[in-house]
Design a protein around this motif. Structure first.
Motif, PDB file in Angstrom:
ATOM      1  N   VAL A  22      42.253  97.158  72.064  1.00 41.82           N
ATOM      2  CA  VAL A  22      41.752  98.388  71.451  1.00 41.82           C
ATOM      3  C   VAL A  22      40.261  98.244  71.153  1.00 41.82           C
ATOM      4  CG1 VAL A  22      41.951  99.921  69.461  1.00 41.82           C
ATOM      5  CG2 VAL A  22      44.012  98.936  70.496  1.00 41.82           C
ATOM      6  N   CYS A  39      37.071 100.476  72.356  1.00 41.91           N
ATOM      7  CA  CYS A  39      36.280 101.252  71.398  1.00 41.91           C
ATOM      8  C   CYS A  39      34.814 100.831  71.366  1.00 41.91           C
ATOM      9  CB  CYS A  39      36.883 101.124  70.001  1.00 41.91           C
ATOM     10  SG  CYS A  39      38.528 101.824  69.927  1.00 41.91           S
ATOM     11  N   GLN A  40      34.526  99.627  71.817  1.00 40.29           N
ATOM     12  CA  GLN A  40      33.146  99.141  71.741  1.00 40.29           C
ATOM     13  C   GLN A  40      32.230  99.807  72.750  1.00 40.29           C
ATOM     14  OE1 GLN A  40      33.529  94.949  72.138  1.00 40.29           O
ATOM     15  NE2 GLN A  40      34.161  94.679  70.002  1.00 40.29           N
TER      16      GLN A  40
END
Lengths: 314, 660, 190
Positions: free
Chosen positions: B654, B658-659
């Motif tokens: 995740v 998301c980065q």
């Protein structure tokens, strides 16, 4: 479904013209069994198929106006109507409005009136078929049909589309048959219960319409019907008014002639509840309907089925 | 620091057509810990696998990411590949850039960035992969077959011939299923009973086969190699050990009811065998219709039985046994058209019959001894209409699928009718002719030569006039309405799953499709396996098919069982749940949620904070755990983790996403 | 029979087919041409294209032919086709949609049906109710079928079915406004 026997009444345009016998007989039965009909103030024509072929919006707006007026009169009352065509138009407009909040708001805008679409629409057939009303009909019977062989004819607008009409079986409806049997008639099994009578072409293309009507009579005759029962003034007119003309054509073609009177189912119910032919409008038919009705009401034979019919009457 | 190798597959143009694979590899090379990234035309092929093995040595890789098709397709392939290297087979992640990327997108602008994201996640996860090992579980070499139709019998015979014991559980009182009800089989027209009943006899006589009739599976526990199965054999009220099958009782029983075997066209008694060649060749009492069992009066069968086999006090027998493999062969039923097709009379017309009823009418041992007579008045119909696709290819009223066998059995019925009735006319209303199969289209053409007239169109309505069934259709090739005045109408109805399909599917953990057919593990490559290990499918329970296909699938399923039984032990699943006993508070939430009953609570005594404490903690049975992960979500203290899918790994994935 | 050159189908026709389908709430490609609609159609005997063929024209984009077909005007809206369609195609709605599109384009392949419906709606617009005697008389006049059903008229009068009284709503203006507003949307719903 409203549980009371009080309805906002949508008579429809034919109620005091071509459909006069339906109105008279239905009102007679309603009065006898305590169904109260409160006429919707200033209702207008439902638009029927003429609106549908002209414009989609018109086909919604016309019936929606009357439904909104019914709500305005008494928001607790469901709407009752006799005419199958009106039933279908009203139900379709309500169905459209019930699809979504957007649709409902759209309808309100079209008719420029508030309309919640909460009240349902029922035909006389559906109302009288309710178990409690069947019980009331039974209790008010003074005689029976003594096994009169009746072909119940439902036509199109009461049963299609099933998602809109929400009424009985689309291919083999039974409600009218059950009412006929309730009052001592014999509901025959036949093939044209839900086939079109061509009523919408009664004026614009009577030749084509007659062909459809003829098939209905033919199948009724083959299956031994002594009478046809209907629940729609347009079907009635189309059958009753055309029988003589059809016979003239058939005579020329050397085919066997029809002799099957058509009745509104409410006339048949009313007869067994002591209604006179005049009260019920049976004297106004094109095809003579009084003789067979008289025969049916007086026990015709001493056979077993008469005894059975008396059982039913009791 | 780990050294990750990323391999991006073109899959021909399957992936490369929608994903810029070279660019994905370039981007992957920039990711932390990635020591090497490349592409290959076909990663799963021998050269593709060889390239990975070489790269592992050349770049000293210790874990692998493969960006390719779904792991359901080739994860096992790549694990096997790693087994021949120094890397543990579980130090592998698959980024599914085909099914979840290239196949659902149309252009590279969308496909490529998404593929990069998927690879980033896989790399993030693979960094936290740990070597996993498997254990072994024993295999009980006994097979259970649910259903004794042609598929079940074929599978039973094959497994039994391979030397393993087999039990057949059949819900009816005889083997044979639907096939034995049929008259002849297309396209060769050999007699169905003549080829089916010898199989029934073989099954009945095979030393390795046990038959349980009037029986149902009540519960199934355990796992591949070790299923614990409870079967209820309903009371037969006849002692099969002493009954000689003389059938005297059947002739004397006064209670007559519609015969299910003859599809309501004939009567049977309350004590009965469904048909003469039934296996076991012994009668049972139908308790619902037996006068003795209903109100204690009668008992004629008991009086006439020369060997005293009637047991009115017989009771259901429930047994639990262990099996290593299960084959589900519960077959099909025909759709109940009477509830759906009011326009065809909804069952009100006696002479509108189903195809299966026609099979009984034309069968020499059927109610009319093979003379085709219409049910209403026992006269020979001179015009027959056959309607195809009744209940199939009709999403509005019934099923959307094609029922596969009907085109052929409709042709067979037309052929049989025209063969038996002289000066007859036969009209077949159809939408398409679907006859793929050896000799099938030739058979259909021959039916036309026999005189069958094919009308392309669906029948709209059937009405009854003067004993004639007026069928109204449109000949769509002619573009005009047609009617046929038929004496009898045969509706070729669709196959639908057996009533038990849903219940048996859920009991055995087999997924069902939207129509409740049992689902195979893979439509092409694992057609007889299910997603539950050790459970296989045979015959029409998996979808409509004809006899040859059912038999072929049954033998395939039997082979799978034989392969399983060829080993004494099985390797267990490595990716199973694991409870951290230090974190577990013994709440039991995992026990309640586990669909496989794989988790139990056990008492431990241990020193905690220098005090000896006795408390309950959860324990996972590695044989039963299927690695579904339900327990890890239910676990509030976070003690339960799934090997290969740890909380840490999921969070890293995740985070990687998301980065961006 | 003439060859239909499918390459001559214009984009305008394809777009019109889409629009007709949208108005009907129908995807024409759902239809697999089984003919169950036309098999049960009570009016098929009078049509130039049976309902299945009307759908076929629309599937192929031969829209001008569909718009000039008599069938949508002969359709009695009995809905038996839609009720029995295995694919859930609302054929009745399609017929209506084609007919409205033709009317919008000033086409009327069936004069009688068009006259009848125009008079009917005119009647409703003026009085809020349909007056059957006016309807029939006006129709006979405008269609040229002067004597149609004239033999029935005295009988109807004698039975009180028709009379000199014109039925109408009280609030005639409201109905007129409502009809005009509905029609002003040009067939677009929302």
């Amino acid at each position: 479904m409203s549980s009371t026997n009080r309805f906002a009444y949508f008579p429809g345009c034919s109620a005091d013209s071509t459909g006069i016998s339906f109105t008279k007989s239905a009102e007679f039965v309603c009065k006898r069994i305590g169904i109260e009909l409160v006429e919707i103030p200033d209702w207008c024509c439902c638009g029927t198929s003429a609106a549908l072929v002209t414009d989609k919006n018109l086909a919604v707006a016309l019936p929606a106006r009357s439904l909104a007026l019914a709500e305005k009169m008494d928001a607790d009352l469901d709407v009752a109507t006799g005419c199958a065509g009106c039933f279908n138009s009203l139900k379709s407009a309500r169905h459209f409005a019930k699809q979504s909040e957007d649709n409902r708001a759209y309808v309100e805008d079209l008719i420029d009136m508030p309309y919640s679409a909460s009240n349902d629409v029922f035909s006389f057939l559906e109302i009288m078929h309710r178990p409690e009303n069947q019980e009331l009909i039974k209790n008010n019977m003074v005689t029976t049909l003594h096994g009169l062989k009746v072909a119940s004819y439902y036509g199109c607008a009461l049963v299609r589309p099933s998602k809109v009409c929400e009424f009985d079986d689309t291919e083999d409806p039974r409600s009218m048959d059950e009412l006929i049997e309730l009052v001592g008639g014999e509901a025959i099994d036949w093939g044209y219960k839900v086939e079109c009578c061509g009523g919408s072409h009664n004026i614009s293309d009577p030749k084509a319409a007659k062909k459809l009507t003829e098939r209905i009579y033919e199948d009724a005759m083959i299956n031994g019907a002594e009478a046809i029962a209907v629940a729609c003034p347009l079907c009635f007119l189309n059958l009753d008014m055309r029988e003589k003309e059809l016979n003239a054509i058939r005579e020329a073609e050397g085919k066997s002639l029809f002799n099957i009177p058509t009745y509104y189912f409410t006339e048949l119910l009313g007869m067994t509840m002591g209604g006179s032919f005049k009260e019920l409008g049976i004297d106004k038919h094109f095809w003579p309907a009084e003789d067979i009705a008289k025969q049916a009401l007086s026990a015709r034979t001493q056979s077993d089925d008469t005894a059975e019919a008396k059982e039913v009457a009791k | 620091m780990s050294r990750v190798g990323v391999f991006v597959c073109h899959c021909g143009s399957n992936i490369a057509g929608t994903v810029d694979v070279e660019h994905v590899a370039e981007e992957a090379a920039k990711l932390p810990n990635v020591a090497y990234a490349t592409t290959n035309k076909y990663m799963c092929s021998d050269p593709g696998q060889q390239a990975v093995r070489e790269a592992i040595i050349e770049h000293n890789l210790d874990r692998i990411v493969i960006a390719s098709c779904s792991p359901r397709m080739h994860e096992a392939t790549f694990r096997k590949m790693l087994a021949g290297t120094d890397i543990n087979p579980y130090m592998l992640e698959i980024a599914n850039v085909r099914e979840q990327c290239s196949w659902v997108h149309k252009d590279k602008d969308v496909g490529t960035p998404k593929a990069i994201d998927l690879v980033k996640m896989a790399v993030a996860k693979v960094n936290y992969d740990a070597p996993l090992t498997t254990t072994t579980i024993p295999v009980n070499k006994r097979a259970l077959i649910i259903g004794g139709g042609i598929a079940g019998m074929q599978a039973a015979l094959d497994i039994a011939d391979a030397g393993y014991p087999v039990t057949i559980v059949e819900k009816e009182s005889s083997l044979g299923g639907r096939m034995v009800m049929l008259d002849k089989t297309f396209p060769t027209m050999d007699c169905s009973a003549c080829i089916c009943t010898p199989k029934m006899t073989d099954v009945g006589a095979h030393p390795n086969i046990t038959i349980k009739t009037l029986a149902e599976v009540e519960s199934v526990g355990g796992y591949i190699g070790n299923f614990e199965v409870t079967v209820r054999e309903k009371a037969k009220y006849v002692d099969y050990d002493t009954c000689t099958g003389c059938s005297l009782c059947e002739t004397k029983c006064p209670s007559k009811v519609d015969s299910e075997f003859d599809q309501g066209l004939a009567k049977r008694r309350a004590i009965y065998r469904p048909f003469a060649q039934a296996v076991p060749a012994k009668p049972t009492i139908d308790a619902k219709n037996c006068r003795k069992l209903i109100d204690g009066k009668c008992g004629v069968c008991e009086k006439v039985c020369p060997v005293g086999s009637i047991k009115f006090d017989d009771e259901d027998k429930v047994t639990t046994e262990v099996y290593g493999a299960i084959i589900v062969a519960i077959g099909y039923q025909l759709i109940d058209w009477t509830k759906i097709y009011g326009e065809y009379g909804g069952g009100r017309f006696k002479d509108v019959i189903s195809g299966l009823q026609f099979e009984r009418l034309v069968n020499a041992s059927g109610p009319t001894e093979g003379h085709i007579l219409r049910p209403s008045d026992n006269t020979e119909p001179k015009t027959v209409v056959i309607v195809k696709c009744v209940g199939s290819r009709d999403p509005e009223k019934a099923k959307s699928y094609c029922s596969r066998a009907c085109c052929m059995y409709a042709a067979k019925h037309a052929h049989q009718y025209l063969d038996k009735v002289k000066d007859a006319r036969c009209y077949i209303f159809y939408m398409d002719i679907r006859t793929p199969g050896k000799g099938y289209d030739e058979f259909y053409m021959n039916t036309q030569h026999d005189g069958a007239r094919y009308i392309r169109g669906r029948v709209s309505k059937i009405i009854n006039q003067n004993g004639k069934l007026i069928c109204k259709g449109e000949d769509t090739l002619l573009g005009s309405q047609v009617t046929v005045e038929a004496d009898m109408v045969v509706l070729e109805t669709a196959m639908v799953p057996a009533d038990e399909a849903n219940q048996i599917g859920s009991m055995l953990g087999i997924t069902r499709d939207k129509d409740l057919w049992l689902s195979e593990a893979h439509p092409k490559l694992r057609p007889v396996e299910t997603n539950s290990g050790g459970i296989y499918l045979a015959g029409t329970c998996q979808g409509p098919k004809d006899i040859p296909d059912s038999v072929a699938q049954a033998s395939a399923a039997a082979m799978k069982v034989a392969i399983l039984f060829s080993k004494d032990e099985l390797e267990s699943n490595a990716m199973i749940a694991n409870s951290n006993k230090n974190l577990c508070n013994g709440c039991g939430a995992c026990v309640a949620i586990c669909p496989y009953g794989a988790i139990t609570l056990e008492e431990i005594t241990a020193r905690e904070n220098s005090v000896m404490v006795t408390r309950e903690i959860s324990k996972v049975n590695p044989g039963l755990c299927q690695g579904c992960g339900a327990c890890t979500v239910a676990c509030r203290p976070g003690a339960m983790d799934l090997r290969g899918f740890t909380d840490e790994q999921i969070m890293r994935e995740v985070a990687a996403l998301c980065q961006w | 029979m003439d060859t239909t050159n499918l390459s001559n189908v214009t984009n305008a026709e394809l777009e019109a087919a889409d629009r007709i389908g949208k108005e009907a709430g129908v995807r024409f490609d759902d239809c697999y041409q089984c003919g169950k609609c036309s098999a049960g159609c009570p009016m098929a005997h009078a049509m130039d294209y049976v309902p299945r063929q009307v759908i076929r024209l629309l599937q192929l984009g031969i829209v001008d032919e569909a718009l000039n077909a008599k069938s949508p005007w002969i359709c009695a809206h009995c809905m038996v086709c839609s009720a029995r369609c295995p694919q859930g195609v609302d054929i009745t709605a399609t017929m209506l949609s084609v007919r409205r599109e033709a009317k919008r384009r000033g086409l009327r392949p069936d004069k009688e049906a068009d006259i009848f419906d125009d008079i009917f709606i005119g009647n409703v617009r003026s009085f809020g109710k349909s007056n059957e005697a006016i309807l029939a008389a006006k129709y006979n006049l405008l269609s040229g079928h002067l004597m149609q059903d004239m033999l029935n008229a005295p009988k109807m009068a004698a039975r009180g079915m028709i009379g000199p009284k014109i039925h109408s709503v009280k609030d005639k203006e409201a109905v007129k406004k409502l009809v005009d507003k509905a029609l002003s949307k040009g067939g677009e719903q929302k």
